[in-house]
Motif scaffolding. Structure first.
Motif, mmCIF file in Angstrom:
data_model
loop_
_atom_site.group_PDB
_atom_site.id
_atom_site.type_symbol
_atom_site.label_atom_id
_atom_site.label_comp_id
_atom_site.label_asym_id
_atom_site.label_seq_id
_atom_site.Cartn_x
_atom_site.Cartn_y
_atom_site.Cartn_z
ATOM 1 N N MET A 63 -0.616 65.012 65.088
ATOM 2 C CA MET A 63 0.557 65.369 65.890
ATOM 3 C C MET A 63 0.209 66.391 66.964
ATOM 4 O O MET A 63 0.745 66.338 68.077
ATOM 5 C CB MET A 63 1.681 65.885 64.990
ATOM 6 N N ALA A 64 -0.693 67.316 66.674
ATOM 7 C CA ALA A 64 -1.123 68.289 67.682
ATOM 8 C C ALA A 64 -1.849 67.591 68.824
ATOM 9 O O ALA A 64 -1.702 67.977 69.986
ATOM 10 C CB ALA A 64 -2.020 69.345 67.042
ATOM 11 N N PRO A 74 6.088 62.279 76.508
ATOM 12 C CA PRO A 74 6.849 61.749 75.363
ATOM 13 C C PRO A 74 6.802 60.227 75.250
ATOM 14 O O PRO A 74 6.688 59.702 74.136
ATOM 15 C CB PRO A 74 8.268 62.248 75.625
ATOM 16 N N HIS A 75 6.849 59.518 76.366
ATOM 17 C CA HIS A 75 6.842 58.057 76.300
ATOM 18 C C HIS A 75 5.473 57.496 75.909
ATOM 19 O O HIS A 75 5.365 56.320 75.580
ATOM 20 C CB HIS A 75 7.303 57.459 77.632
ATOM 21 N N GLN A 76 4.413 58.299 75.915
ATOM 22 C CA GLN A 76 3.070 57.849 75.548
ATOM 23 C C GLN A 76 2.771 58.076 74.065
ATOM 24 O O GLN A 76 1.829 57.481 73.537
ATOM 25 C CB GLN A 76 2.015 58.617 76.340
ATOM 26 N N ARG A 77 3.529 58.898 73.416
ATOM 27 C CA ARG A 77 3.177 59.345 72.065
ATOM 28 C C ARG A 77 3.231 58.236 71.032
ATOM 29 O O ARG A 77 2.375 58.173 70.145
ATOM 30 C CB ARG A 77 4.058 60.516 71.654
ATOM 31 N N SER A 78 4.204 57.362 71.100
ATOM 32 C CA SER A 78 4.301 56.281 70.109
ATOM 33 C C SER A 78 3.071 55.392 70.143
ATOM 34 O O SER A 78 2.514 55.049 69.095
ATOM 35 C CB SER A 78 5.556 55.440 70.337
ATOM 36 N N GLN A 79 2.650 55.023 71.339
ATOM 37 C CA GLN A 79 1.467 54.170 71.461
ATOM 38 C C GLN A 79 0.223 54.917 70.992
ATOM 39 O O GLN A 79 -0.646 54.345 70.341
ATOM 40 C CB GLN A 79 1.279 53.666 72.890
ATOM 41 N N GLU A 124 -8.514 58.420 75.908
ATOM 42 C CA GLU A 124 -8.062 57.158 76.518
ATOM 43 C C GLU A 124 -6.655 57.296 77.095
ATOM 44 O O GLU A 124 -6.364 56.792 78.172
ATOM 45 C CB GLU A 124 -8.077 56.034 75.485
ATOM 46 N N HIS A 125 -5.787 57.964 76.377
ATOM 47 C CA HIS A 125 -4.393 58.094 76.817
ATOM 48 C C HIS A 125 -4.228 59.119 77.939
ATOM 49 O O HIS A 125 -3.262 59.039 78.695
ATOM 50 C CB HIS A 125 -3.490 58.446 75.638
ATOM 51 N N LEU A 126 -5.141 60.067 78.041
ATOM 52 C CA LEU A 126 -5.062 61.054 79.110
ATOM 53 C C LEU A 126 -5.831 60.623 80.353
ATOM 54 O O LEU A 126 -5.773 61.293 81.371
ATOM 55 C CB LEU A 126 -5.602 62.414 78.626
ATOM 56 N N ASN A 127 -6.528 59.506 80.279
ATOM 57 C CA ASN A 127 -7.321 58.995 81.388
ATOM 58 C C ASN A 127 -6.396 58.603 82.539
ATOM 59 O O ASN A 127 -5.529 57.747 82.366
ATOM 60 C CB ASN A 127 -8.133 57.784 80.912
#
Length: 73
Positions: free
Chosen positions: A13-14, A21-26, A56-59
């Motif tokens: 979670m950290a 917020p919209h990226q967190r579920s994926q 990958e998600h912060l790219n």
């Protein structure tokens, strides 16, 4: 199904916190999918997986859709 301790879940979670917020579920689905590939889960594996998936998600290239940035460039 994976099972995490409270401390392991806090680590995941950290790592999700800096994402939009919209990226967190994926992000959480991707972490769970990667962890499910391993027969044993521990703090070291969780740390490695969340770093890789978070990267990958912060790219910034993930913000581009069909060759156009979210700003229309």
């Amino acid at each position: 199904m994976i099972s995490l301790t409270d401390t392991e879940l806090q680590t995941v979670m950290a790592a999700a916190a800096p994402l939009q917020p919209h990226q967190r579920s994926q992000f959480l689905r991707d972490v769970a999918a990667e962890l499910a590939r391993h027969p044993e889960i521990g703090a070291g594996l969780i740390g490695r997986v969340v770093r890789e998936v978070q990267r990958e998600h912060l790219n910034p290239s993930r913000l581009h859709h069909h060759g156009v940035s979210k700003f229309g460039w």
